[in-house]
Write an enzyme that holds these catalytic residues in place. Structure first.
Site, mmCIF file in Angstrom:
data_model
loop_
_atom_site.group_PDB
_atom_site.id
_atom_site.type_symbol
_atom_site.label_atom_id
_atom_site.label_comp_id
_atom_site.label_asym_id
_atom_site.label_seq_id
_atom_site.Cartn_x
_atom_site.Cartn_y
_atom_site.Cartn_z
ATOM 1 N N CYS A 17 -3.565 1.159 6.467
ATOM 2 C CA CYS A 17 -3.891 0.288 7.607
ATOM 3 C C CYS A 17 -4.762 1.019 8.610
ATOM 4 O O CYS A 17 -5.650 0.430 9.213
ATOM 5 C CB CYS A 17 -2.607 -0.203 8.263
ATOM 6 S SG CYS A 17 -1.461 1.121 8.638
ATOM 7 N N ASN A 35 0.801 -1.236 0.000
ATOM 8 C CA ASN A 35 0.000 0.000 0.000
ATOM 9 C C ASN A 35 0.830 1.280 0.000
ATOM 10 O O ASN A 35 0.390 2.301 -0.524
ATOM 11 C CB ASN A 35 -1.031 -0.009 1.129
ATOM 12 C CG ASN A 35 -0.418 -0.150 2.495
ATOM 13 O OD1 ASN A 35 0.695 -0.635 2.634
ATOM 14 N ND2 ASN A 35 -1.137 0.279 3.508
ATOM 15 N N GLU A 59 3.012 -5.547 12.316
ATOM 16 C CA GLU A 59 2.032 -4.475 12.087
ATOM 17 C C GLU A 59 1.013 -5.044 11.106
ATOM 18 O O GLU A 59 1.312 -5.228 9.922
ATOM 19 C CB GLU A 59 2.712 -3.246 11.477
ATOM 20 C CG GLU A 59 3.915 -2.731 12.254
ATOM 21 C CD GLU A 59 3.541 -2.225 13.626
ATOM 22 O OE1 GLU A 59 2.401 -1.790 13.818
ATOM 23 O OE2 GLU A 59 4.396 -2.305 14.528
#
Ligand code: NAD
Length: 514
Positions: free
Chosen positions: A274, A146, A240
């Site tokens: 995220c 991303n 993460e």
């Protein structure tokens, strides 16, 4: 798919621009043997890098920062070519990494300096205590698609400054930017302590097999399998992972700011962040006003494939598979009674999906329960603050959240009741730009945290404890050989004097020692 062959057999990855399907580059699929070889080279180069010390390493990072800034436009082109991002979204990444370098390079010396804790007991004062931060020799960094420059930058920079060598494995969907990132490090003539290994999951698994610490960003499913692999090797890791971040809009909020902030926080990078807003709970008195304003803002967004022109607000999704997840979440919600107030379908061009607002959703729907990672904002009406908090916490994820209110105390109180690693009050994504704060997910959103002031560098270090005598050492110590009752009694008496409560007890006049 980013390749014309099955991942296991492919010798190289064909990278596509998802906005138009064009092939924009190829990278090799690195074998486990190649990864092991690269890791060995990094391991050999690392001691000299560590020996430079924090200031010496910071000098190289400042040079790299200059390189990033000088190449910002070109890197933006590469980013856009493999992600289909708008220029606006692509332009976030290089400045973010440059900013991070500034913060950690300026503070590396301080954050990594020896710590001298006070002894835990008066008896311990005869020793000088030191905690030393010594880097893990080779750190593996595995990243998703991303933010193809920012994601590597966020973890590679602190690991390098800590004194580790870094083996970066970027996503197979967007490896070109990471290759440029690695090229930049070589171009400035820096020591060979950063290498990029391209490939699919198997290449990532080989990275896990060859490093001393693993920093992973990606899906919860992959993160779980990486945690198992790290446990087998007994190496530490930080994960993460995914999120389903809630926004709570309270009745006393500035509804214009909430609508603008949630539109941006939910749709920036086409919702592929995220910490993007993935579900919204609005107190009943302001629900209609909020939905009307959000629908208007989102409906006015411009979507398309731009160049350097900043012509559009919302770009393409990174893969056809990602677009299909978004489409499924919207279709399932509508089939179960939800209503689309704007957007609601793929445009038919590339992987674009219209920016979408969904209302009349409930907690049984996939758009509320599963990570969407796309340009949709589902909104639910709630009776009050308590219901908003209960629903916000009703998720397996706990990455971040936002609260929108006109009352600062109320905002802080709600924040402290949310099960999330970060809460932004009257803002979205702000924690991602606050390197002095920990960025870590709770529950299924992660283990550990990236950044967080000194902890952001110290996590890449092994802590070494050193004790040394404060006084000139004797030839022998009272508790060394030969064992003597008198000496043991004396030591116990000192301990009792230091710790026992009350004079009688301190002097041993209470219960007898048997
Ligand atoms: P992914 O888990 O599919 O892949 C991430 C990386 O892991 C890729 O480089 C991939 O090749 C590699 N990989 C896959 N299998 C592996 C294995 N067995 N061993 C080692 N490496 C392996 O994730 P994705 O689809 O690329 O990224 C999207 C996800 O990332 C979303 O869930 C998003 O929430 C999450 N994400 C989280 C954060 C955060 O900071 N919490 C930030 C960005 C993205």
């Amino acid at each position: 798919m980013t390749t014309t062959q099955a991942p296991q057999q492919a010798a190289q990855i064909e990278v596509h621009n998802p906005a138009d399907g064009r092939v924009v580059g190829t990278v090799p699929v690195e074998s486990a043997e190649a990864v092991a070889g690269t890791a060995a080279q990094l391991r050999a180069a690392q001691p000299a890098w560590e020996a430079l010390g924090p200031s010496g390493r910071a000098e190289w990072l400042f040079k790299f920062q200059e390189w990033l800034l000088a190449n910002e436009q070109r890197l933006g082109d590469v980013l856009q070519s493999e992600t289909g991002k708008t220029r606006g979204d692509a332009s976030i990444e290089v400045p973010m990494v440059a900013d991070l370098i500034g913060y950690y390079a300026r503070n590396a010396e301080k954050f990594l300096s020896d710590d001298h804790p006070r002894a835990h007991s008066p008896l311990g004062k005869i020793k000088k205590l030191t905690t030393v931060f010594r880097p893990f020799p080779v750190v593996g960094v595995i990243t998703p698609w991303n933010f193809p420059i920012a994601m590597p930058g966020m973890d590679v920079v602190p690991a390098l400054l800590a004194g580790a060598a870094v083996l970066l494995k970027p996503s197979e969907v967007t490896p070109l930017s990471a290759v440029e990132f690695g090229r930049g490090w070589t171009e400035i003539g820096a020591p060979p302590v950063l290498a990029v290994a391209t490939g699919f999951g198997a290449t990532g698994a080989a990275v896990v097999d060859n490093v001393d610490y693993l920093q992973f960003t990606g899906s919860t499913r992959t993160g779980r399998s990486i945690a198992v692999a790290c446990a087998q090797r007994l190496i530490p890791f930080s994960l993460e992972l995914g999120g389903k971040d809630p926004a709570i809009v309270l009745a006393d909020a500035d509804i214009d700011r909430a609508a603008n902030g949630i539109a941006w926080g939910g749709l920036v990078n086409a919702g592929q962040v995220c910490v993007s807003v993935e579900r919204v709970y609005v107190e009943a008195p302001v629900y209609d006003e909020f939905v009307a304003k959000l629908t208007e803002r989102v409906g006015a967004l411009r979507q398309g494939k731009d160049d350097r022109s900043f012509k559009y607000d919302v770009g393409a999704l990174a893969t056809p598979g990602q677009r299909d997840i978004v489409a499924r979440h919207v279709e399932e919600a509508v089939a179960a009674g939800a209503r689309v107030t704007t957007g609601g379908k793929a445009t038919g061009e590339g992987t674009f999906y219209e920016p979408t607002v969904l209302v009349d959703v409930d907690h049984s729907m996939s758009c509320i329960r599963e990570e969407t990672f796309g340009p949709t904002i589902p909104v639910m009406k709630v009776a009050d603050e308590a219901e908003a908090i209960r629903l916000a916490n009703d998720s397996e994820y706990g990455l971040s959240a936002t609260v929108w209110t006109g009352d600062a105390e109320r905002g802080k109180s709600v924040a402290r009741q949310l099960e999330a690693g970060a809460v932004n009050i009257n803002d979205a994504i702000a924690n991602l730009q606050s390197y002095a704060l920990p960025m870590g997910g709770w529950k299924d959103s992660g283990v550990g945290a990236r950044w967080g002031g000194a902890a952001g560098l110290q996590k890449y270090c092994r802590r070494q404890a050193i004790t040394e005598p404060r006084l000139k050492p004797m030839k022998s110590e009272p508790l060394w050989y030969p064992a003597k009752k008198r000496n043991a009694d004396f030591a116990f008496g000192l301990l009792r004097l230091a710790y026992a409560r009350g004079l009688r007890s301190k002097l041993g006049l209470g219960a007898r020692r048997k």
